[in-house]
Structures are given as C-alpha cells and as structure tokens.
Design a protein around this motif. Structure first.
Motif, PDB file in Angstrom:
ATOM      1  N   ILE A 144       0.773  -1.016  -0.123  1.00 55.99           N
ATOM      2  CA  ILE A 144      -0.116  -0.012   0.008  1.00 55.99           C
ATOM      3  C   ILE A 144       0.826   1.359   0.111  1.00 55.99           C
ATOM      4  O   ILE A 144       0.693   2.109  -0.928  1.00 55.99           O
ATOM      5  CB  ILE A 144      -0.987   0.197   1.186  1.00 55.99           C
ATOM      6  N   VAL A 171       2.991   1.406  -3.571  1.00 55.36           N
ATOM      7  CA  VAL A 171       2.131   1.806  -4.486  1.00 55.36           C
ATOM      8  C   VAL A 171       1.742   3.601  -4.493  1.00 55.36           C
ATOM      9  O   VAL A 171       1.828   4.229  -5.241  1.00 55.36           O
ATOM     10  CB  VAL A 171       0.769   1.255  -4.510  1.00 55.36           C
ATOM     11  N   TYR A 172       1.404   3.887  -3.055  1.00 54.32           N
ATOM     12  CA  TYR A 172       1.344   5.232  -2.872  1.00 54.32           C
ATOM     13  C   TYR A 172       2.336   6.151  -3.284  1.00 54.32           C
ATOM     14  O   TYR A 172       2.295   7.227  -3.850  1.00 54.32           O
ATOM     15  CB  TYR A 172       0.857   5.496  -1.533  1.00 54.32           C
ATOM     16  N   LEU A 193       2.489   6.315  -7.244  1.00 51.40           N
ATOM     17  CA  LEU A 193       1.379   6.716  -8.137  1.00 51.40           C
ATOM     18  C   LEU A 193       1.587   8.063  -9.119  1.00 51.40           C
ATOM     19  O   LEU A 193       1.322   8.085 -10.228  1.00 51.40           O
ATOM     20  CB  LEU A 193       0.190   7.007  -7.516  1.00 51.40           C
TER      21      LEU A 193
END
Lengths: 285, 286, 364
Positions: free
Chosen positions: B157, B160-161, B164
């Motif tokens: 998580i 990916v953050y 992005l």
C-alpha cells in the motif's frame, strides 16, 4: 471510453466511485498527518482531545517541546536548507549547460553521452549514495592512512550529501530545461543577431528569458527533491543531520505530534514553492 | 561561426557535463565494483576474491531477500499501473477544463510531502492504535485493537502510494497526445471496449507506460523507508541489507557486492522491459 | 559596380557537399528598389538570403552593400535587417520591446527610443500598441510589427523571407499592396524572396527568377511576363500552354514547329534557340488564344482541338481542350463574347505568332 462513445450509466457510476476512492486514498494519509499536528494529546492517535498549538510553540516547561523550541529539529531544518540550496544551484547550472549541449550542438558521440546523462535515473538512490561513499570516503581514508593527509571534505558530511543528490537531480533539471529549449525557435536568435546583438547578448536577452520558466520550475523541483531525499542522503550524512534523517531517527524512538508538526510545515512549504513555480510558468508562452 | 570558436564553446559546455558524469557517476560506480571484489584479510591488508559474492549465494537470507525485493517491486509496479491507468485516462480524456487541471494537481499532492511523511501518515492510519483500528472498533466490527501495519500488504500500500504520481504523469502526457479519432475509428470499425483498449489505446500509450513503469520500479526497488517502517519482521528489503553492511557493520566490501548485485538486477529488468516493449531509453526517459 | 547600388553581388557560390545551392549568382540592386527573388521551393533563394544576412558564408564571390565588402562582417554588424519567414517576434517581450531591441543594441537613449518606437508604429498603422504582447496580435498586425522592428533601424537593405506565407489569402492580398506602399514611403531597398509569383509581380520593381541555384532572368515584372528569356521562366511565371514538337524552319525570327500529330504551328523564336530538326517547345498564354474559326487573321497560327471541360471561375474562367493528347487552356471572357461550348465540341484555337515563344526544351 471517450466522450463521443456512449457508456452505460452503470459503468459511469462505477468509474466515478473509483475516482472518489482514489482521491481519498491519495489525500487520507496527508490529511491525517496534518490534523494530528494540532491534537492535544501526547500521541498522534484517536481520540481527539482538542485543538492545541503546543506541538509548534511549547517551550518544554510543561513536558512538551514544540517544533520551534526543538533545537535538534531546527538545526536539521537549517542543514537541509543549506544542502538544498547548493544542490539547486549546481543542478540548475548543470541543467542549463547540458540542455544547450544536447539541444543546440552537434558532435560525435552525442547519442552515447545522452544515454550516460540518463543513467542516474535507472540507478537506485541507495546505490548512488553507496558508490560515492565508497569512492570519496574510501579515498579520504586511504590518503589519511598512507600519507597522513586529511581530506575532511570527502568524509561523510554536507559536501558528500550535496554531491550525491546532484548526481540524479542534475539529470532531472537537464530534462526539464532541455524540453523547453527544444521548443525554442533558433530563428529568434538569428533575429537578435540581425538586429545588432552579439551572440552573447542574444543569448541573454532572447534565449534565457525564454528558458526562465523552466529554470525556475527546475529550481523548485530540485529544491523539493533535495529537501525530501532520504535514500541517497542517509548513506552520506555526517554529524550535522539533515531533516529527513533526523525525523527518521526520531520516528524510530516513537512518534510524537511534533513529527506531525514538522510534516505539516514541510507540506505547506512545498505547496507554496510548487504554487510559486507554477504561477510563474503560467501565462508565459 | 568559425570552427575554432565552435570547438571552444563545445569544450566549455562539455567540461561541466563530463566532470559530473565521470566524477559523480562513472568513477564511483567503478570503484564500488572494484571494492566488491576485495576481501579483507586483516585490518590493513586486502586481497582479490569472490568471497563477497559467495557469501551472497551461500547465505540464504541474502538471496531470499534479493528475490523477494525483485518480485515485490515488479508486483508493485504492475499494481500501480493498473490503479493509475483509469485515473490518467479520466484526466486526459474525460475531464474538462478546470476539473482537469485540478484533478491533475491533486495527483501531484503526495509529491509535496517527502517519502518519510507519506509513510508516517500511513503508520498513523494502519497501526494498532491507529485510525482504522479505532474506526473499526467504534463501528463495532472489531472487538479489540487491530494491527494492520507491519505486513506485506501494508508495505505494498505504501509503495504504490509513493509511485502513483510517477505513473500518472507520463500516462496523462501520452494519452493527452492521442487523437480521439483513433478511438472513434476503432469503434467505428467494429471494436468493443476491450479490443479498442488492447489494440489502439495501449500501443499508443506504450512510451508513457514504459516510462512510468521504469521510474516506479526503480523507486520501489531502491526504497528503504517504506519497507523498514511499514514492513514486519519477515518483510526485509534488500536496500536494508546494504545499509546494514555499510552503516552498522562497516563491511564495505560486502556492502559494495550487494550494491553491485542490486544494480545488476535493476539494469537487467529495465533492459528486459525496454526490449519486450520495443522502446528505447532515450525515447521513454528523454 | 553602379554608384547608386545598395546591394551588389558577384559570382556568389554556396555549396552543400557536391550540390551548389547558390551557383554563380550576380546581382545589382539600385537604391530604393523593390527587388524580388522568385523561385520554386528548393531553388536556393533562402540560402542566398542567408548569405546576404550573414548567417552563412559564400564559398566564392563577394557581397557589397553600399560599396563596402560584407563577406567577413558578422550578421550583427551588417546594415541589413531581415523579416523572417515566421516573423521571429520575441515572445518574451512586448511589441515596444521588440521594436526597441535593435535600438537598444545601438545604445540609443531610452527617451529617443520611445519616440522612435511610437513613430514607426504609427507609420505601420499600429499606433499605441507598444505594451501589447505579440501573442495577442492578429497575423497582419504581427507582420507589421516585424516590419517596424526592422524599419526603425533605418537599414540600407531590408531582406524579407516569404513573410506573407503564413497569412490567409485575403489578408495576403491586402498586405501585398500595403508592403508596396510602405516600401515607397520609407524608400528603403527591399530584397524580397517568395515562391508566389503574384507577390513578386504585384510588388516588385525588378524580379529575379531563380531556378536550381541560378538566376534565369532579371527583369521588371511586365517584361518577365511578356518576354520570358528561358522556357523555365515562360513556364513558371504566369499560366502558359506548352506544345512540344520539332523545329521545322525559321524565318524573320518566326519559327515553324511540327507537332507530333503532324500539324504545323508558329511562334517567335526565344533566346535559347534550338537547331532546325531538333525538339522544341512552343509557349502560348491562355489569354492569347482566340476561340472559333471565322474572324481569324491570315497570319494567325491555329490548331484544332476538342473541348474537355469548361472551368467557370468568374473573371478567370477557362476552357480545357485537348489537341492530339496535349492539354490546352484558353481564357473564357465572361463579357458574352465567348461562344457557349459543349463537352466534346470541336473548335479552332488560334493565336498571333508574335505572342508565342519557341524554346529548346528546358530542364524544368
């Protein structure tokens, strides 16, 4: 999929929900961090105990030390600022020179050198730091051992941090400035010569003003990237720790709302810088 | 004008570039490679040898972490692409006017905070005493505190953050340049959503996809803060081991060897990615 | 070299590799002339202009401006200004700063600069536009700013590199006339390059037709049209019909040409005369062709043709006819004098041989 192709109501609804979820995902961690900078509790967690500015202003007398009285963090902030200043200066200068080199001159081996220029983008930041540490610090060690010469600039410290960050930030600055230079019509320089300017004057009166938005943009980006960098910096830092490293050390001891206070300050600072840079470049052709 | 002045200006511009690339990139990396082949026999004698690399292959902890880091980075990159594509599509093709600029700006927001701050935000949300845990209890869906931090899902998580933004920007840029008539022609000639996406949109967006994937992959592979702060005991990251060798153990030779291995891994994967998609580094990055 | 000449070039050559883009060009432009260089794209006219402006150096030959040799003078020291093809207005400066740019380089004090900028803006019909941004102006206004930026420096010579190319048709027509008037008003020598013959014809005192790096002919527009010196000029300047055949005989400067279908046509012999029995080409302008068979004068040359199509275009209406595989165009006057013709109708096309030109076949 595009406006002119009909979509079902169901698909539209789903798409919208996805967008909303995405932006919540994007905003949530930062919002939470910012909000807890003002929670009147010793830990950044629920329940909400009321609004306070202690985490900025408390002077330590009541068991709380706010950011503006926390000497370690303040000196780290100052170190980061100095590092970012030098990194910005060197990277943008290099970026300008490289942009002219690759966009305006023709020479043998240009393609190869351009690939070399892109290289730092495909090297992990940790490795950039490590390699510079191994070479320069190793050199300083060897010199000290064999000849007794002390080259302290090459010991871990500010100089090495600046060098390590410049390695990849210069590439990014080059790309930003070169992209703008590519859109420059070389005929404008000829027009300036034709109107009586020397090549140097033409460069400063016509080309440089054209590049200015990209130079400012590159400078803002370089400053932010330097300020926020951790991976390269942590390998090269010496006794005066920059902010990210200081925060990291603090975080491992346990989180306090002072960290939230610093985080919010950084976000506001970066936002102001980003808006300034964008505001400058807007409206210019 | 005359060739003498042209040569002089070429050298004047070439010198700073060469100083930078040679002194900060080439020489340090070559030295790192050299050091990785050294074996420390006593505190001041060195010999040449492959011992550092042998350690890597015999010590299962090293290469397991290595493989894990590589696989998880690839997975994270792929996930980031999947999440970012619809967003980029919406910004580039469906949103109009003001909304478009605002949405794009919103995607840039995480960049305003450093990786450390972003990770810290997730820690506040996910940990045992964190917000999600409190909310779950308040809603009555959980009886006691729930620990959501310190596992691989949390790490992904966070990763990916972090990635992005670097995926959305190149995607928006390439999709923005696409002629809508291409898509219309795709439908007009009898395509449906899936075929148009596969045969028209994705090939067009390929340079942006590859560029985003390379950047996100490099960031993920080289990240240190997110895995160490959000990962559990079993979610070691390879950069962590390099850090340990250099900073904690002062074993530069071993650290250099691990560094070289990471560099080789990243180069091979980037090269493979470029080969498989038929792109060139110059095209996707420059 | 003429005493009065503003620009004098002799034997200019500029080679790129083995190809000579400018091939032994000489020219002499008297002061105050509007001089055009007309040629198809790739004929070397832009290269020639860049030699004159100093952005490129000739391999051979000399450039003199007002008697001073310019070969080794850098572009910023030449008394020559240029209006670029895409105008090259500095996007980072206002209109006033664009115009003041050259004055500033000449170290003209700022008060004088302001008055001169205001004056030249008035002269080009844009009074009070100093503080506007070039991006906000219309195409015609930008054109005028580019001109003003040069004219304010009072150059000996103004070079114009197809500056009207980017304008739409209507504006181009208007700017042509305006440029001509401006040139007269300022009295500056203009060297104008274009591929558009109408621009060259309308504005110029002298036109040089350039092809393949060489000047084919230098003459006033009317002479160019009426007395083309080479088949290239005859074909390039104005519309022309071209009939190919074999030269049969020559008498009193009049040549008889046997066309491939056996018919005999007559025209005046041009400067590059072919030998008897060689291939030759006859050029006759559409407006010189007379339709119909009755009122022909005896000395007229004529040809049978069949109507392929009538092309109505107001005053430019034309008839397309076919004569033994060769397509001919004739003007169709719209004053009722032309007969109404059906497709496939057969008719006689005739002309005064003095208006036709016969050349050895040219390269183009």
């Amino acid at each position: 999929m595009i406006r002119s192709v009909p979509r079902s109501r169901w698909f539209d609804g789903l798409y919208l929900a996805y967008l909303v979820a995405f932006f919540i995902y994007l905003a949530l961690p930062l919002t939470v961090t910012a909000v807890f900078a003002f929670n009147d509790a010793p830990f950044p967690s629920l329940p909400w105990k009321g609004f306070t500015l202690d985490w900025y202003l408390a002077d330590g007398s009541a068991g709380r030390t706010g950011l503006f009285h926390d000497d370690t963090l303040l000196s780290a902030l100052w170190t980061s600022t100095r590092i970012a200043f030098w990194v910005t200066l060197v990277s943008v200068a290099l970026g300008c020179v490289n942009a002219v080199l690759f966009e305006r001159l023709e020479f043998r081996g240009k393609e190869f050198l351009y690939l070399l220029m892109l290289l730092p983008l495909v090297i992990p930041g940790v490795i950039l730091g490590v390699s510079i540490l191994v070479f320069y610090s190793g050199m300083a060690n060897d010199l000290s051992r064999t000849w007794g010469i002390e080259l302290d600039v090459f010991r871990p410290g500010m100089t090495l941090v600046v060098m390590g960050q410049v390695t990849f930030i210069a590439t990014l600055a080059t790309l930003v400035i070169a992209a703008r230079l590519r859109k420059f019509d070389p005929q404008l320089e000829e027009a300036a010569l034709n109107l009586g300017a020397t090549p140097l004057v033409a460069w400063f009166t016509v080309t440089l003003p054209w590049l200015m938005p990209s130079i400012l943009g590159a400078a803002a980006m370089a400053f932010l990237m330097s300020f926020e960098n951790f991976n390269t910096t942590v390998m090269l830092t010496g006794s005066d720790t920059p902010l990210t490293v200081a925060l990291f050390n603090r975080l491992r001891e346990g989180s306090t709302p002072v960290l939230n206070a610093v985080a919010l300050l950084l976000m506001v600072g970066s936002a102001i810088l980003a808006v300034l840079a964008m505001g400058r470049s807007r409206g210019k052709p | 004008m005359n060739s003498g002045a042209a040569r002089l200006s070429l050298w004047l511009l070439l010198t700073p570039f060469l100083l930078w690339i040679v002194l900060l990139v080439l020489v340090p990396h070559l030295q790192m490679l050299r050091v990785s082949f050294q074996v420390r026999e006593s505190w001041d004698t060195l010999a040449w040898g492959l011992e550092q690399y042998q350690n890597f292959f015999t010590e299962s902890y090293y290469w397991r972490t290595f493989v894990r880091t590589g696989v998880m980075s690839l997975f994270t990159t792929f996930l980031t692409l999947l999440i970012a594509f619809p967003i980029a599509w919406y910004i580039a093709r469906l949103a109009r006017g003001r909304a478009r600029g605002l949405l794009f700006l919103a995607c840039l927001i995480p960049f305003w905070a450093s990786e450390l701050v972003r990770t810290y935000g997730w820690m506040i949300l996910l940990r045992e005493s964190g917000l999600f845990s409190s909310w779950l209890q308040a809603l009555g869906w959980a009886d006691g505190p729930v620990e959501m931090l310190y596992n691989d899902v949390a790490v992904i998580i966070g990763l990916v953050y972090n990635g992005l933004l670097f995926m959305v920007v190149p995607l928006v840029t390439t999709l923005d340049g696409m002629d809508e008539n291409l898509v219309e022609a795709g439908y007009d000639l009898g395509g449906n959503h899936a075929t148009v996406l596969r045969e028209v949109v994705v090939p067009w967006a390929m340079p942006g996809i590859v560029s985003g994937c390379i950047v996100v992959f490099m960031l993920t592979l080289g990240s240190y803060l997110t895995p160490i702060l959000m990962g559990g005991k079993d979610s070691a990251w390879f950069t962590q081991q390099i850090f340990t060798q250099f900073i904690t153990r002062f074993n530069w030779e071993q650290g250099a060897a691990l560094g070289v291995l990471l560099l080789v891994l990243s180069s091979i994967i980037v090269w493979l990615g470029l080969r498989l998609t038929g792109q060139s580094l110059r095209k996707v990055m420059g | 070299m003429g005493v009065e000449s503003d620009l004098f070039c002799s034997g200019l050559v500029r080679r790129f590799g083995s190809n000579a883009a400018v091939d032994h060009v000489s020219l002499d432009v008297p002061a105050g002339t509007f001089f055009s260089i007309l040629g198809p794209s790739g004929c070397g006219k832009t290269t020639l202009l860049r030699l004159l402006a100093g952005f490129d150096r000739p391999d051979e030959g000399d450039i003199h401006i007002r008697g001073a040799r310019m070969n080794d003078v850098p572009p910023n020291r030449r008394p020559v200004n240029m209006v670029f093809q895409h105008l090259a207005l500095f996007p980072t400066m206002s209109v006033g700063d664009n115009i003041g740019y050259g004055l500033k380089r000449q170290k003209v004090p700022s008060a004088e600069r302001r008055t001169r900028i205001a004056r030249v803006l008035e002269q080009v019909g844009l009074p009070g536009m100093e503080n506007r941004n070039p991006g906000e102006l219309s195409g015609g206004q930008r054109q005028r700013v580019a001109l003003a930026r040069c004219l304010v420096l009072e150059p000996t010579l103004l070079l114009l590199d197809e500056p009207l190319g980017a304008l739409d048709l209507k504006l181009r027509e208007q700017m042509k006339i305006e440029l001509k008037h401006l040139q007269k008003a300022f009295g500056t020598t203009f060297v104008y390059i274009t591929h558009d013959q109408s621009e060259a014809m309308v504005m110029s005192d002298q036109v040089a037709v350039m092809n393949d790096g060489r000047f084919e002919q230098v003459a006033p527009p009317e002479e160019l049209y009426r007395e083309p010196a080479t088949p290239f000029v005859a074909g390039f300047v104005g519309d022309n019909n071209r009939l190919a055949g074999k030269l049969e005989s020559v008498r009193d400067g009049l040549a008889d040409l046997r066309l491939d279908d056996g018919s005999l046509v007559r025209g005046r012999l041009g400067q590059t005369a072919p030998n008897i029995g060689d291939r030759a080409e006859l050029f006759i302008r559409p407006e010189s062709l007379v339709l119909g068979g009755d009122a022909l004068k005896s000395e007229y040359s004529s040809l049978r043709a069949s109507v392929t199509a009538t092309l109505f275009d107001g005053a430019n209406s034309r008839l397309e006819a076919d004569s033994a595989g060769q397509t001919l165009y004739a003007r169709l006057p719209q004053d009722g004098s032309a007969p109404r013709l059906r497709e496939g109708a057969s008719l006689q096309l005739a002309w005064d041989p003095m208006l036709a030109r016969v050349f050895a076949p040219g390269a183009a």
